[in-house]
Design a protein around this motif. Structure first.
Motif, short mmCIF file in Angstrom:
data_model
loop_
_atom_site.label_atom_id
_atom_site.label_comp_id
_atom_site.label_asym_id
_atom_site.label_seq_id
_atom_site.Cartn_x
_atom_site.Cartn_y
_atom_site.Cartn_z
N ALA A 92 -0.31 24.44 -10.08
CA ALA A 92 -0.81 23.51 -11.09
C ALA A 92 -0.65 22.07 -10.63
CB ALA A 92 -0.08 23.73 -12.42
N VAL A 93 0.49 21.75 -10.03
CA VAL A 93 0.74 20.38 -9.55
C VAL A 93 -0.26 20.00 -8.47
CG1 VAL A 93 2.38 18.94 -8.28
CG2 VAL A 93 3.19 20.37 -10.17
N PHE A 94 -0.46 20.88 -7.51
CA PHE A 94 -1.41 20.60 -6.43
C PHE A 94 -2.82 20.41 -7.00
CE2 PHE A 94 1.94 21.60 -3.62
CZ PHE A 94 1.56 21.27 -2.33
N LEU A 165 1.51 16.05 0.33
CA LEU A 165 0.26 15.53 -0.23
C LEU A 165 -0.09 14.15 0.31
CD1 LEU A 165 0.65 16.70 -3.94
CD2 LEU A 165 -1.02 17.52 -2.28
N SER A 166 0.87 13.48 0.94
CA SER A 166 0.59 12.16 1.51
C SER A 166 0.00 12.25 2.91
CB SER A 166 1.87 11.32 1.56
OG SER A 166 2.77 11.80 2.55
N LEU A 167 0.04 13.44 3.51
CA LEU A 167 -0.44 13.60 4.89
C LEU A 167 -1.96 13.66 4.94
CD1 LEU A 167 2.11 16.31 6.11
CD2 LEU A 167 2.19 13.84 6.54
N ASP A 168 -2.54 12.96 5.90
CA ASP A 168 -3.99 13.01 6.08
C ASP A 168 -4.42 14.33 6.70
OD1 ASP A 168 -4.47 10.44 5.05
OD2 ASP A 168 -4.01 9.51 6.98
N ARG A 169 -3.64 14.81 7.66
CA ARG A 169 -3.97 16.06 8.34
C ARG A 169 -2.72 16.94 8.44
NH1 ARG A 169 -7.72 13.94 13.44
NH2 ARG A 169 -9.41 13.05 12.18
#
Length: 210
Positions: A92-94, A165-169
């Protein structure tokens, strides 16, 4: 705060979210927000001292919305085991973050924003929710030191999810991260329960040799 003021604050936060989506967080300015909201810059400064205050208020609003989703998922899965409910809440968070471009952009920069008060509010709320869950299932999860267990578990989840979640890749898939966190938390809670159960067992009786 009067309704008119609440409406103005909501409009300014909506405008800030719009600017963040269109221009990116690094290009957010109070002038852009005032223009998007259709108000003067002076009106904006009546409610927010600077753009950092705007972003902090936006983070707090997003956190409140996120917790509402978490609470709904928790109520729906209150009788699930620790692994299953952790997985359900993380899904749910994602979904909440990934399906909203403003939340995604804010999460990408969480480590340089004023997140202390927001993270603290999230920690307190989630700690209470987990405490209620564990007390409901106290026969299954007899955690020896509940405050310590909750502190470690909640903050491990918070910072791992925020960083991922902060990672681009990211090198891992979303389902891999969620699965690993659910397994970790489930094993952690069960390990504490097993340790406590083992401590209550009487020592084995030694037989005398005849």
């Amino acid at each position: 705060m009067q309704q008119r003021s609440r409406d103005m604050v909501a409009a300014l936060l909506d405008a800030a979210a719009q600017v963040i989506v269109e221009r990116g967080l690094d290009n957010l300015t109070t002038n852009h927000v005032a223009e998007a909201a259709g108000v003067s810059i002076g009106s904006l400064y009546q409610y927010f001292d600077d753009k950092d205050a705007l972003v902090e208020a936006l983070l707090q609003r997003h956190a409140a919305e996120l917790l509402a989703v978490v609470d709904a998922r928790l109520r729906a899965m209150i009788d699930a085991d620790a692994r299953e409910i952790t997985r359900g809440i993380l899904e749910a968070v994602f979904d909440v973050v990934e399906n909203d471009p403003c939340r995604r952009e804010l999460t990408r920069h969480w480590d340089r924003l004023r997140t202390r008060s927001t993270f603290r509010a999230l920690e307190q709320h989630m700690t209470e929710a987990c405490r209620v869950y564990l007390l409901r299932h106290h026969e299954q999860y007899r955690v020896e030191n509940l405050p310590a267990a909750l502190f470690v578990a909640i903050n491990s989840l918070h910072y791992t999810v925020a960083y991922y979640l902060s990672l681009d890749r990211p090198v891992l898939r979303r389902d891999e991260v969620i699965g690993a966190l659910a397994d970790m938390l489930g094993a952690y809670v069960l390990a504490g329960a097993k340790k406590k159960a083992a401590s209550r067992r009487p020592p084995p009786v030694k037989r005398r040799r005849s």
